[in-house]
Write an enzyme that holds these catalytic residues in place. Structure first.
Site, mmCIF file in Angstrom:
data_model
loop_
_atom_site.group_PDB
_atom_site.id
_atom_site.type_symbol
_atom_site.label_atom_id
_atom_site.label_comp_id
_atom_site.label_asym_id
_atom_site.label_seq_id
_atom_site.Cartn_x
_atom_site.Cartn_y
_atom_site.Cartn_z
ATOM 1 C CG HIS A 193 -0.007 -21.606 -16.123
ATOM 2 N ND1 HIS A 193 -0.849 -21.898 -15.077
ATOM 3 C CD2 HIS A 193 0.016 -22.714 -16.891
ATOM 4 C CE1 HIS A 193 -1.305 -23.132 -15.204
ATOM 5 N NE2 HIS A 193 -0.805 -23.657 -16.303
ATOM 6 C CB CYS A 194 -3.694 -21.043 -19.215
ATOM 7 S SG CYS A 194 -2.768 -22.577 -19.083
ATOM 8 C CB ILE A 195 -7.008 -17.316 -19.067
ATOM 9 C CG1 ILE A 195 -7.671 -18.690 -18.909
ATOM 10 C CG2 ILE A 195 -8.007 -16.335 -19.664
ATOM 11 C CD1 ILE A 195 -8.825 -18.702 -17.941
ATOM 12 C CG ASP B 241 -2.113 -20.351 -23.246
ATOM 13 O OD1 ASP B 241 -0.953 -20.075 -22.887
ATOM 14 O OD2 ASP B 241 -2.726 -21.356 -22.849
#
Length: 353
Positions: free
Chosen positions: A198-200, A203
């Site tokens: 859910h980040c790399i 974002d």
């Protein structure tokens, strides 16, 4: 101890002294940040605010979200930030599967005014060992996006060099381990099937949106994002090349489908994209994973050594789960594909991708 309560009923929430917004902030179908969950959470906070309460944004958002969206919602009824209600941002720093306590991870903290910063610092210093105040909310927001853009670019670089090192006959992981002995100017990154979670993969899109709005989009971040998104397709291409470009009817087993070893999370998981890519070319795509996850539309294999209808024609290391016997994995099929550089070369035919 009776000190924790959870509810899905916003009407039952107390008029709390501190509100932390920790909701997902995914990209929508067009690659733009979806702040709908943040807006909904802010509305929940606004309905239950007591005078002097603190609202802290923890969800990852684009620069300007704290001073923009958050301020707009909280001041809608005439309350003033820094006087009637306090506002801050402390972006999440999550590492799912990490054994170390989150208490030891330093927390960045930014606020629109000194009073909000002092109030938020008093709360966070009870929860973590180190609070790092910054001058503005935008610095904290951008720092979080930089952290993951940095990882995205380096992961994309490593995945690309992995193919090059393999072509040279040099083991990538040995190269990285050797370089990592340098005590300055280098941080080790390891090859894989593509960064998920859910980040790399998400974002940097927030950062790119704001950079484009300012007329300065990053070409390097864009290339890294495109390379990471294309990584599963390159794995499928390598499998197809092994079968002369024809995958129709080929029985392919993907070992491990979560986005990260030891974490039961399928969000933007590269192995799931590999399964989809195989199926799109007519292959019979199967998967095995010891974690409690489900991949709809694809057959799950409970015991990879006893696949229904016989052994697969190829196996792909999708995620190196801790319980896998990597030495035995190449023996599951006539050919094994290794995006990670982890499989032994003497256990069967192994293709580094």
């Amino acid at each position: 101890t009776g000190c924790f309560a959870a509810t899905a009923d916003r009407a039952s929430l107390p008029r709390a002294d501190a509100w932390f917004i920790c909701v997902p902030t995914p990209l929508d179908g067009e690659g733009r940040p979806d702040l709908g969950p943040v807006r909904a959470a802010l509305e929940t906070c606004r309905a239950g605010l007591r005078p002097g309460a603190l609202v802290c944004l923890v969800s990852t958002c684009q620069p300007g979200a704290t001073n923009g969206l958050c301020r707009d919602v909280l001041e809608r009824d005439g309350a003033l930030i820094g006087q009637d209600v306090y506002l801050a941002v402390s972006p999440e720093r999550e590492d799912p599967g990490r054994a170390e306590s989150p208490r030891r991870v330093p927390r960045l903290l930014g606020a629109p005014d000194a009073a909000s910063l002092a109030r938020a610092r008093g709360v966070w210093e009870r929860l973590v060992d180190r609070v790092v105040p910054v001058a503005t909310p935008e610095i904290a927001e951008c720092a979080k996006l930089l952290e993951n853009a940095y990882r995205l670019v380096n992961i994309a670089l490593m995945d690309e060099l992995h193919r090059g090192f393999a072509a040279l006959g040099v083991p990538t992981r040995a190269v990285v381990a050797a370089a990592a002995t340098k005590p300055f100017g280098f941080a080790p990154f390891w090859p894989g099937a593509g960064a998920g979670g859910h980040c790399i993969p998400v974002d940097p899109g927030y950062l790119q949106m704001e950079l484009a709005r300012a007329g300065q989009p990053s070409a390097l971040v864009a290339l890294a994002a495109a390379a990471n998104a294309a990584r599963p397709r390159r794995v499928v291409d390598a499998v197809a090349a092994e079968f002369d470009g024809r995958l129709a009817g080929r029985r392919i087993l993907v070992m491990g489908v979560t986005y990260k070893p030891g974490v039961a999370d399928l969000r933007v998981a590269a192995p799931v994209a590999i399964l989809s890519g195989l199926a799109a070319r007519g292959a019979v795509a199967m998967w095995h994973d010891p974690l409690p996850v489900e991949v709809e539309g694809f057959a799950r294999v409970e015991d990879p050594a006893r696949c229904p209808d016989g052994p697969p024609e190829a196996v792909i290391l999708g995620t190196p789960q801790p319980s896998f016997d990597l030495a035995a994995l190449p023996r599951l099929a006539p050919v094994a594909f290794d995006p990670f550089g982890l499989l032994p070369r003497d256990a069967g035919r192994v293709v580094v991708v």
